[in-house]
Design a protein around this motif. Sequence first.
Motif, short mmCIF file in Angstrom:
data_model
loop_
_atom_site.label_atom_id
_atom_site.label_comp_id
_atom_site.label_asym_id
_atom_site.label_seq_id
_atom_site.Cartn_x
_atom_site.Cartn_y
_atom_site.Cartn_z
N ALA A 219 64.85 75.50 -114.50
CA ALA A 219 65.93 75.82 -113.56
C ALA A 219 66.06 74.78 -112.45
O ALA A 219 65.06 74.29 -111.92
CB ALA A 219 65.69 77.19 -112.94
N GLN A 220 67.30 74.44 -112.13
CA GLN A 220 67.62 73.71 -110.90
C GLN A 220 67.75 74.77 -109.81
O GLN A 220 68.59 75.67 -109.91
CB GLN A 220 68.93 72.95 -111.04
CG GLN A 220 68.95 71.93 -112.16
CD GLN A 220 70.32 71.29 -112.32
OE1 GLN A 220 71.08 71.15 -111.36
NE2 GLN A 220 70.64 70.89 -113.55
N VAL A 221 66.91 74.69 -108.78
CA VAL A 221 66.85 75.75 -107.77
C VAL A 221 67.52 75.28 -106.48
O VAL A 221 67.31 74.16 -106.02
CB VAL A 221 65.39 76.15 -107.49
CG1 VAL A 221 65.32 77.20 -106.38
CG2 VAL A 221 64.75 76.70 -108.77
N PHE A 222 68.34 76.18 -105.90
CA PHE A 222 69.10 75.88 -104.69
C PHE A 222 68.77 76.91 -103.61
O PHE A 222 68.60 78.10 -103.90
CB PHE A 222 70.61 75.93 -104.99
CG PHE A 222 71.05 74.88 -105.97
CD1 PHE A 222 71.62 73.69 -105.54
CD2 PHE A 222 70.89 75.08 -107.34
CE1 PHE A 222 72.03 72.73 -106.45
CE2 PHE A 222 71.29 74.12 -108.26
CZ PHE A 222 71.86 72.94 -107.81
N ARG A 223 68.71 76.41 -102.37
CA ARG A 223 68.44 77.28 -101.22
C ARG A 223 69.49 77.07 -100.14
O ARG A 223 70.12 76.00 -100.05
CB ARG A 223 67.05 76.99 -100.64
CG ARG A 223 65.91 77.43 -101.54
CD ARG A 223 64.57 77.14 -100.91
NE ARG A 223 63.48 77.43 -101.84
CZ ARG A 223 62.26 76.95 -101.74
NH1 ARG A 223 61.97 76.11 -100.74
NH2 ARG A 223 61.33 77.27 -102.62
N HIS A 224 69.62 78.10 -99.30
CA HIS A 224 70.55 78.06 -98.18
C HIS A 224 69.88 78.74 -97.00
O HIS A 224 69.25 79.80 -97.18
CB HIS A 224 71.85 78.80 -98.55
CG HIS A 224 72.97 78.58 -97.58
ND1 HIS A 224 72.97 79.12 -96.32
CD2 HIS A 224 74.13 77.88 -97.71
CE1 HIS A 224 74.08 78.76 -95.69
NE2 HIS A 224 74.79 78.02 -96.50
N PRO A 225 69.98 78.19 -95.79
CA PRO A 225 69.26 78.77 -94.65
C PRO A 225 69.69 80.19 -94.29
O PRO A 225 68.94 80.91 -93.63
CB PRO A 225 69.56 77.79 -93.50
CG PRO A 225 70.77 77.02 -93.94
CD PRO A 225 70.70 76.95 -95.42
N ASP A 226 70.86 80.61 -94.71
CA ASP A 226 71.35 81.94 -94.36
C ASP A 226 70.96 83.01 -95.38
O ASP A 226 71.33 84.17 -95.22
CB ASP A 226 72.89 81.93 -94.24
CG ASP A 226 73.38 81.04 -93.11
OD1 ASP A 226 72.58 80.78 -92.18
OD2 ASP A 226 74.54 80.60 -93.15
N TYR A 227 70.20 82.61 -96.40
CA TYR A 227 69.87 83.55 -97.46
C TYR A 227 68.36 83.61 -97.69
O TYR A 227 67.68 82.58 -97.72
CB TYR A 227 70.52 83.13 -98.79
CG TYR A 227 72.02 83.27 -98.79
CD1 TYR A 227 72.64 84.36 -99.41
CD2 TYR A 227 72.84 82.32 -98.19
CE1 TYR A 227 74.02 84.49 -99.42
CE2 TYR A 227 74.22 82.44 -98.18
CZ TYR A 227 74.80 83.54 -98.80
OH TYR A 227 76.17 83.67 -98.79
N GLN A 228 67.84 84.83 -97.86
CA GLN A 228 66.43 84.98 -98.26
C GLN A 228 66.25 84.59 -99.72
O GLN A 228 65.20 84.09 -100.11
CB GLN A 228 65.97 86.43 -98.07
CG GLN A 228 65.61 86.81 -96.65
CD GLN A 228 64.85 88.11 -96.61
OE1 GLN A 228 63.95 88.36 -97.42
NE2 GLN A 228 65.21 88.97 -95.66
N GLY A 229 67.26 84.86 -100.52
CA GLY A 229 67.18 84.58 -101.94
C GLY A 229 67.52 83.14 -102.29
O GLY A 229 67.92 82.34 -101.42
N GLU A 230 67.36 82.82 -103.55
CA GLU A 230 67.65 81.49 -104.08
C GLU A 230 68.55 81.64 -105.30
O GLU A 230 68.66 82.71 -105.88
CB GLU A 230 66.36 80.78 -104.52
CG GLU A 230 65.31 80.66 -103.44
CD GLU A 230 63.96 80.20 -104.00
OE1 GLU A 230 63.18 79.62 -103.23
OE2 GLU A 230 63.70 80.43 -105.21
#
Length: 329
Positions: free
Chosen positions: A234-245
């Motif tokens: 998996a290519q994994v993406f994060r965002h500071p406003d989200y707990q999830g990925e």
Amino acid sequence: MVPQFTDSFDRRFYYLRLSITDVCNFRCNYCLPDGYKPHGTANKSFLSLDEIRRVTRAFAAAGTEKVRLTGGEPTLRRDFTDIIAAVRENAAIRQLAVTTNGYRLARDVAKWRDAGLTALNVSIDSLDARQFHAITGQDKFHQVMSGIDAAFEAGFSKVKVNTVLMRDVNHRSLDTFLDWIRSRPIQLRFIELMETGDGGALFRKYHISGEVIRDRLLMQGWTQQARARSDGPAQVFRHPDYQGEIGLIMPYEKDFCASCNRLRVSATGKLHLCLFGDGGVSLRDLLQSDDQQTQLQARIAASLHSKKQTHFLHQGNTGVTQNLSFIGG
């Protein structure tokens, strides 16, 4: 010390996907739309607890750090908890995961964690209960969602959720999924629909590239993360406003196979070098005694020299895989 399992392209294998049954109680339209039907194999019995213990011991001694129990639906095995404990006898196995449809999570997940399970993947292709029923053939959406809650209560800090991306079924539901993971530590993984021997017509109708999701994520400020050596594809993406990925598994993307780090063993004891490869290498005759481990490792190592550089899905060649329950997805 046993050498690390390595192929002719210098790819090292840290990750074993071990199928323990090809039986499944769901009828997902992209996998088993007509329900489970036994395969006409010469040896229909699935790997025993001792055989599972021996094969994972051999892989652990050759550098495997992660084992994922798959199926079919692996939790249908009555000895599933014992299987977890047997694999965890190997100190070198740092991660032991399961991919499940989740229908037994609420009842048993605490017991699995106590036995040594470290990670969970739950298959949920829609957050709409009626659509979930239409896709899976089972009216168990709320039961599965309760199971995810139970997993967090049992002490899992993160749960991965697998969603097969399908055109005009769920590919326009990104906002709904994002709202769901905003305050939950869930890694939602969109998996491109893959063609199988039984699913050519469905593939042509519903396949859509994961690029449509990736482009939207990047536009909305999500950033791609580095990949550890025993991680899946998996290519994994994060965002500071989200707990999830968000994770994207895109097997049709160029160079997808260049970072392959995983091998598969089927529920009847065959080594599969690729999910979409031809045939398999029987290991079962070398799983009958603890004294056979050296021979077992030698057969696996020798087989890796015939592992191809890439799959041939772009040419429509799905290999031996008739459906994803056959080897374990």
